[in-house]
Scaffold this motif. Sequence first.
Motif, PDB file in Angstrom:
ATOM      1  N   TYR A  47       0.827  -1.206   0.000  1.00 42.11           N
ATOM      2  CA  TYR A  47       0.000   0.000   0.000  1.00 42.11           C
ATOM      3  C   TYR A  47       0.864   1.260   0.000  1.00 42.11           C
ATOM      4  CZ  TYR A  47      -4.045   2.931   0.962  1.00 42.11           C
ATOM      5  OH  TYR A  47      -5.037   3.877   0.873  1.00 42.11           O
ATOM      6  N   ARG A  48       2.019   1.217   0.656  1.00 40.52           N
ATOM      7  CA  ARG A  48       2.914   2.387   0.646  1.00 40.52           C
ATOM      8  C   ARG A  48       3.365   2.729  -0.765  1.00 40.52           C
ATOM      9  NH1 ARG A  48       5.628   0.179   5.237  1.00 40.52           N
ATOM     10  NH2 ARG A  48       7.451  -0.264   3.936  1.00 40.52           N
ATOM     11  N   LEU A  49       3.544   1.720  -1.614  1.00 47.81           N
ATOM     12  CA  LEU A  49       3.926   1.979  -2.999  1.00 47.81           C
ATOM     13  C   LEU A  49       2.853   2.797  -3.716  1.00 47.81           C
ATOM     14  CD1 LEU A  49       5.392  -1.514  -3.995  1.00 47.81           C
ATOM     15  CD2 LEU A  49       6.674   0.589  -3.532  1.00 47.81           C
ATOM     16  N   CYS A  50       1.599   2.491  -3.425  1.00 47.46           N
ATOM     17  CA  CYS A  50       0.491   3.234  -4.035  1.00 47.46           C
ATOM     18  C   CYS A  50       0.441   4.667  -3.511  1.00 47.46           C
ATOM     19  CB  CYS A  50      -0.819   2.502  -3.751  1.00 47.46           C
ATOM     20  SG  CYS A  50      -2.261   3.196  -4.587  1.00 47.46           S
ATOM     21  N   VAL A  51       0.694   4.831  -2.205  1.00 43.72           N
ATOM     22  CA  VAL A  51       0.739   6.177  -1.624  1.00 43.72           C
ATOM     23  C   VAL A  51       1.871   6.980  -2.261  1.00 43.72           C
ATOM     24  CG1 VAL A  51       1.134   7.488   0.494  1.00 43.72           C
ATOM     25  CG2 VAL A  51      -0.298   5.431   0.559  1.00 43.72           C
ATOM     26  N   ALA A  52       3.029   6.342  -2.409  1.00 47.08           N
ATOM     27  CA  ALA A  52       4.186   7.030  -2.998  1.00 47.08           C
ATOM     28  C   ALA A  52       3.931   7.425  -4.448  1.00 47.08           C
ATOM     29  CB  ALA A  52       5.421   6.134  -2.915  1.00 47.08           C
ATOM     30  N   ALA A  53       3.107   6.637  -5.145  1.00 48.94           N
ATOM     31  CA  ALA A  53       2.782   6.937  -6.539  1.00 48.94           C
ATOM     32  C   ALA A  53       1.713   8.015  -6.663  1.00 48.94           C
ATOM     33  CB  ALA A  53       2.324   5.658  -7.240  1.00 48.94           C
ATOM     34  N   GLY A  54       1.139   8.429  -5.542  1.00 49.97           N
ATOM     35  CA  GLY A  54       0.102   9.452  -5.559  1.00 49.97           C
ATOM     36  C   GLY A  54      -1.269   8.929  -5.927  1.00 49.97           C
ATOM     37  N   ALA A  55      -1.432   7.609  -5.953  1.00 52.33           N
ATOM     38  CA  ALA A  55      -2.721   7.021  -6.334  1.00 52.33           C
ATOM     39  C   ALA A  55      -3.564   6.623  -5.138  1.00 52.33           C
ATOM     40  CB  ALA A  55      -2.484   5.787  -7.212  1.00 52.33           C
ATOM     41  N   CYS A  56      -2.979   6.610  -3.954  1.00 50.66           N
ATOM     42  CA  CYS A  56      -3.705   6.241  -2.732  1.00 50.66           C
ATOM     43  C   CYS A  56      -3.407   7.274  -1.651  1.00 50.66           C
ATOM     44  CB  CYS A  56      -3.266   4.871  -2.223  1.00 50.66           C
ATOM     45  SG  CYS A  56      -3.706   3.470  -3.277  1.00 50.66           S
ATOM     46  N   ASP A  77       6.348  -4.461   7.257  1.00 52.01           N
ATOM     47  CA  ASP A  77       6.127  -4.461   5.807  1.00 52.01           C
ATOM     48  C   ASP A  77       5.140  -5.533   5.377  1.00 52.01           C
ATOM     49  OD1 ASP A  77       7.767  -2.339   5.261  1.00 52.01           O
ATOM     50  OD2 ASP A  77       9.365  -3.516   4.330  1.00 52.01           O
ATOM     51  N   HIS A  78       5.213  -6.699   5.968  1.00 48.99           N
ATOM     52  CA  HIS A  78       4.426  -7.840   5.513  1.00 48.99           C
ATOM     53  C   HIS A  78       3.192  -8.094   6.390  1.00 48.99           C
ATOM     54  CE1 HIS A  78       7.522  -8.541   2.610  1.00 48.99           C
ATOM     55  NE2 HIS A  78       8.435  -8.624   3.551  1.00 48.99           N
ATOM     56  N   PHE A  79       2.740  -7.044   7.046  1.00 46.55           N
ATOM     57  CA  PHE A  79       1.511  -7.087   7.831  1.00 46.55           C
ATOM     58  C   PHE A  79       0.398  -6.402   7.047  1.00 46.55           C
ATOM     59  CE2 PHE A  79       4.708  -7.999  10.844  1.00 46.55           C
ATOM     60  CZ  PHE A  79       4.148  -8.428  12.043  1.00 46.55           C
ATOM     61  N   PRO A  80      -0.867  -6.740   7.298  1.00 50.93           N
ATOM     62  CA  PRO A  80      -1.959  -6.127   6.534  1.00 50.93           C
ATOM     63  C   PRO A  80      -2.079  -4.628   6.788  1.00 50.93           C
ATOM     64  CG  PRO A  80      -2.711  -8.085   7.713  1.00 50.93           C
ATOM     65  CD  PRO A  80      -1.349  -7.770   8.234  1.00 50.93           C
ATOM     66  N   VAL A  81      -2.330  -3.875   5.744  1.00 46.14           N
ATOM     67  CA  VAL A  81      -2.645  -2.465   5.914  1.00 46.14           C
ATOM     68  C   VAL A  81      -4.016  -2.362   6.575  1.00 46.14           C
ATOM     69  CG1 VAL A  81      -3.713  -2.180   3.611  1.00 46.14           C
ATOM     70  CG2 VAL A  81      -2.687  -0.210   4.769  1.00 46.14           C
ATOM     71  N   ILE A  82      -4.173  -1.379   7.459  1.00 50.17           N
ATOM     72  CA  ILE A  82      -5.436  -1.140   8.165  1.00 50.17           C
ATOM     73  C   ILE A  82      -5.763   0.348   8.109  1.00 50.17           C
ATOM     74  CG2 ILE A  82      -5.295  -3.161   9.677  1.00 50.17           C
ATOM     75  CD1 ILE A  82      -4.111  -1.319  11.849  1.00 50.17           C
ATOM     76  N   TYR A  83      -6.880   0.728   8.701  1.00 53.63           N
ATOM     77  CA  TYR A  83      -7.339   2.117   8.697  1.00 53.63           C
ATOM     78  C   TYR A  83      -7.522   2.640   7.265  1.00 53.63           C
ATOM     79  CZ  TYR A  83      -6.718   2.787  13.751  1.00 53.63           C
ATOM     80  OH  TYR A  83      -6.833   2.713  15.122  1.00 53.63           O
ATOM     81  N   VAL A  84      -8.056   1.796   6.394  1.00 56.55           N
ATOM     82  CA  VAL A  84      -8.356   2.219   5.027  1.00 56.55           C
ATOM     83  C   VAL A  84      -9.852   2.049   4.767  1.00 56.55           C
ATOM     84  CG1 VAL A  84      -6.088   1.818   4.023  1.00 56.55           C
ATOM     85  CG2 VAL A  84      -7.685  -0.091   4.210  1.00 56.55           C
ATOM     86  N   SER A  85     -10.411   2.972   4.022  1.00 59.58           N
ATOM     87  CA  SER A  85     -11.837   2.936   3.693  1.00 59.58           C
ATOM     88  C   SER A  85     -12.083   2.036   2.476  1.00 59.58           C
ATOM     89  CB  SER A  85     -12.333   4.352   3.380  1.00 59.58           C
ATOM     90  OG  SER A  85     -11.802   4.800   2.126  1.00 59.58           O
ATOM     91  N   TRP A  86     -13.350   1.840   2.171  1.00 53.62           N
ATOM     92  CA  TRP A  86     -13.706   1.096   0.953  1.00 53.62           C
ATOM     93  C   TRP A  86     -13.175   1.833  -0.275  1.00 53.62           C
ATOM     94  CZ3 TRP A  86     -16.596   2.209  -3.404  1.00 53.62           C
ATOM     95  CH2 TRP A  86     -16.947   1.117  -4.209  1.00 53.62           C
ATOM     96  N   PHE A  87     -13.258   3.154  -0.260  1.00 53.86           N
ATOM     97  CA  PHE A  87     -12.748   3.938  -1.386  1.00 53.86           C
ATOM     98  C   PHE A  87     -11.234   3.767  -1.529  1.00 53.86           C
ATOM     99  CE2 PHE A  87     -16.527   6.357   0.047  1.00 53.86           C
ATOM    100  CZ  PHE A  87     -17.291   6.251  -1.102  1.00 53.86           C
ATOM    101  N   ASP A  88     -10.529   3.754  -0.396  1.00 49.94           N
ATOM    102  CA  ASP A  88      -9.086   3.537  -0.434  1.00 49.94           C
ATOM    103  C   ASP A  88      -8.751   2.165  -1.012  1.00 49.94           C
ATOM    104  OD1 ASP A  88      -8.675   6.003   0.866  1.00 49.94           O
ATOM    105  OD2 ASP A  88      -8.771   5.068   2.849  1.00 49.94           O
ATOM    106  N   ALA A  89      -9.494   1.145  -0.560  1.00 55.12           N
ATOM    107  CA  ALA A  89      -9.266  -0.211  -1.055  1.00 55.12           C
ATOM    108  C   ALA A  89      -9.531  -0.293  -2.548  1.00 55.12           C
ATOM    109  CB  ALA A  89     -10.162  -1.190  -0.291  1.00 55.12           C
ATOM    110  N   ARG A  90     -10.621   0.315  -2.986  1.00 52.09           N
ATOM    111  CA  ARG A  90     -10.942   0.328  -4.415  1.00 52.09           C
ATOM    112  C   ARG A  90      -9.843   1.025  -5.215  1.00 52.09           C
ATOM    113  NH1 ARG A  90     -15.185   4.660  -6.233  1.00 52.09           N
ATOM    114  NH2 ARG A  90     -13.341   5.843  -5.595  1.00 52.09           N
ATOM    115  N   ASP A  91      -9.357   2.162  -4.700  1.00 60.08           N
ATOM    116  CA  ASP A  91      -8.322   2.914  -5.419  1.00 60.08           C
ATOM    117  C   ASP A  91      -7.032   2.108  -5.527  1.00 60.08           C
ATOM    118  OD1 ASP A  91     -10.097   4.986  -5.675  1.00 60.08           O
ATOM    119  OD2 ASP A  91      -9.189   6.229  -4.098  1.00 60.08           O
TER     120      ASP A  91
END
Length: 242
Positions: A47-56, A77-91
């Motif tokens: 998920y951090r890769l998506c944040v770094a790309a500006g898409a999340c 690094d290899h733990f599940p991302v949390i505190y994300v909305s449905w919109f975040d997951a979709r993105d």
Amino acid sequence: KKETAVADCLRYERACDAINFAGAEPEHNITLTSFWIDRTEVTNRQYRLCVAAGACRPPLQNNSWSHPDYFNNSEFDHFPVIYVSWFDARDYCTWAGRRLPGEAEWEKAARGADGRLYPWGNGTVSGLRANFADKNFPYKYAYDREDDGYKDIAPVGSYPAGASPYGVMDLAGNVHEWVSSLFKPYPYIAGDGREDANQTGERVVRGNALDSDITLLRSAGRSSLPPDKRYDYLGFRCAGDN
């Protein structure tokens, strides 16, 4: 309020039996087209890769229940991302060239062709199969006869004995998961608008988490939340068409 009840359910498992299983009837068969689903939940590193790309956008909070530095810490690094909305997951899934699974796809991945109670079959829940409210969890309902090895979220894929018949991991325990579907009554009818990403309404949450009571790990359970909500113990995985 329902939203408060579901939030409490996700965090503390209060009234979860009514929320999870009252909407899981009637039992019915459906036919799905071929699809694939991620073997594990999306991780912090992915998920951090998506944040770094500006898409999340970043998760709402950086911490987990017991780790003050969780999302941005390479230790997790290899733990599940949390505190994300449905919109975040979709993105994220869109950015990764995938999509969120429908809830029928999620349940198929968990229950196989034989309609098993749990991903591993109809056998008992144990600390070797899932991360749930065991002796490490500090609430009265925790099952103190089992030890799953973690008092917080576990790395993805930590319980190979709990894999589904298709080799999908962590469909019971660890974190709850967003799926694409709007929350509508059963029977599941894909063409009734519940898989329309542009429709407004609560979205389905499937699976269970590390705070789940041992009685609530069945794969048929379903609950829902407004799509903008972001909680601890709530993540997602992606899917795609073959």
